[in-house]
Write an enzyme that holds these catalytic residues in place. Structure first.
Site: not given
Length: 274
Positions: A2-3, A93, A112
């Site tokens: 995600p940017e 997660h 992550r």
DNA sequence: AACGAGTCCTGATCGC
DNA sequence: TGCGATCAGGACTCGT
């Protein structure tokens, strides 16, 4: 990852659904992604608060609460923030589950765990160094004239490295840095100090263009990114250079090359980008 | 000051 | 089929 365009898409998706909703219960919060405060303090501060208007600063999502606190989420590389029905199975997660008075759940998932969650008064978070200083945002009016006449213009750093610096331009990551440099026809290895005024103007305009175009396509999904409802974006198909090493340049047909610059894989055209 | 390298972390992919 | 190695990188720390 995600940017700016992906984060903006999520914020626009979630904003109307969160505004005015009461945070009924913190169903779970993983201390590993909660940078501040403690899990117990988080629970006490969050429960019962009402969501204000969701916003974005660079890659940070800001959710103002009626308590005066801000719920801040950074998605890192693999983070997703989605609104789901409470009955939906909870995926692995999932680090944060907030139950809303609408019966829906706001879920933060991040395999992550490069992302983070913060809660507190914004001034406090900023003073504690938990919210880093950010440069102008390519979607904002303050971006006009970027990067100004400051030290950036005389820096010897590679222009690619400059674009990844959140203090220089907020929200740009590896994908859109490469795309903007391609659109502006600038070689990523160029020292920032070597760019002319018109080249800076071209680069600034290119940043805004690639960000807006990606938002129009609801973000780039090639791995983990999903919008606020868990769906994929379509911008991947329109990328000119990122992920296309060895493939022909769409402008000149020559093979695109990959190099490591500023610790990141960088793809560009040796012919078109000078 | 500014760079590279190391760190965190999991999943996808590849060679054997 | 399976298993180990490799790679992906945002932001941060540390060493040079």
């Amino acid at each position: 990852m995600p940017e700016l365009p992906e984060v903006e898409t999520i914020v626009r998706d979630l904003r109307p659904h969160l505004r005015g909703r009461r945070l009924a219960a913190v169903l779970s919060v993983n201390p590993l992604v909660l940078r501040y405060p403690s899990a117990e303090s988080f629970r006490v501060a969050a429960e019962g608060a009402v969501f204000g208007v969701l916003g974005r600063r660079g890659k940070f999502i800001h959710a103002p609460l009626s308590s005066g606190d801000q719920l801040v989420v950074h998605l890192g590389m693999t983070g997703t923030l989605t609104l789901e029905h409470g009955a939906e199975p909870v995926r692995a997660h999932t680090h944060l589950r907030l139950q809303l008075d609408s019966g829906q759940e706001l879920r933060y998932r991040d395999p992550r765990r490069f992302g983070r969650v913060l809660l507190g008064p914004e001034r406090h978070l900023r003073q504690a160094g938990l919210l880093p200083p950010l440069g102008p945002d390519p979607l904002d009016r303050t971006f006009v004239g970027w990067p100004g006449n400051g030290p950036v213009r005389s820096s010897g750093r590679a222009v690619k490295a400059v674009l990844l610096d959140q203090e220089v331009v907020a929200g740009c990551g590896n994908i859109y840095a490469d795309e903007a440099l391609y659109l502006a026809r600038l070689r990523p290895t160029r020292p920032a100090s070597s760019l002319s005024a018109s080249q800076w103007a071209r680069l600034g305009a290119a940043l805004t263009v690639v960000m807006k175009e990606a938002i129009r396509r609801r973000g780039t999904s090639f791995s983990d990114y999903r919008d606020g409802f868990g769906a994929r974006g379509e911008a991947y198909e329109s990328l000119m250079v990122y992920g296309r090493s060895g493939l022909p340049c769409v402008r000149c047909g020559r093979s695109l090359v990959a190099r490591r610059i500023a610790g990141r894989t960088t793809v560009y055209c040796r012919w078109c980008q000078r």
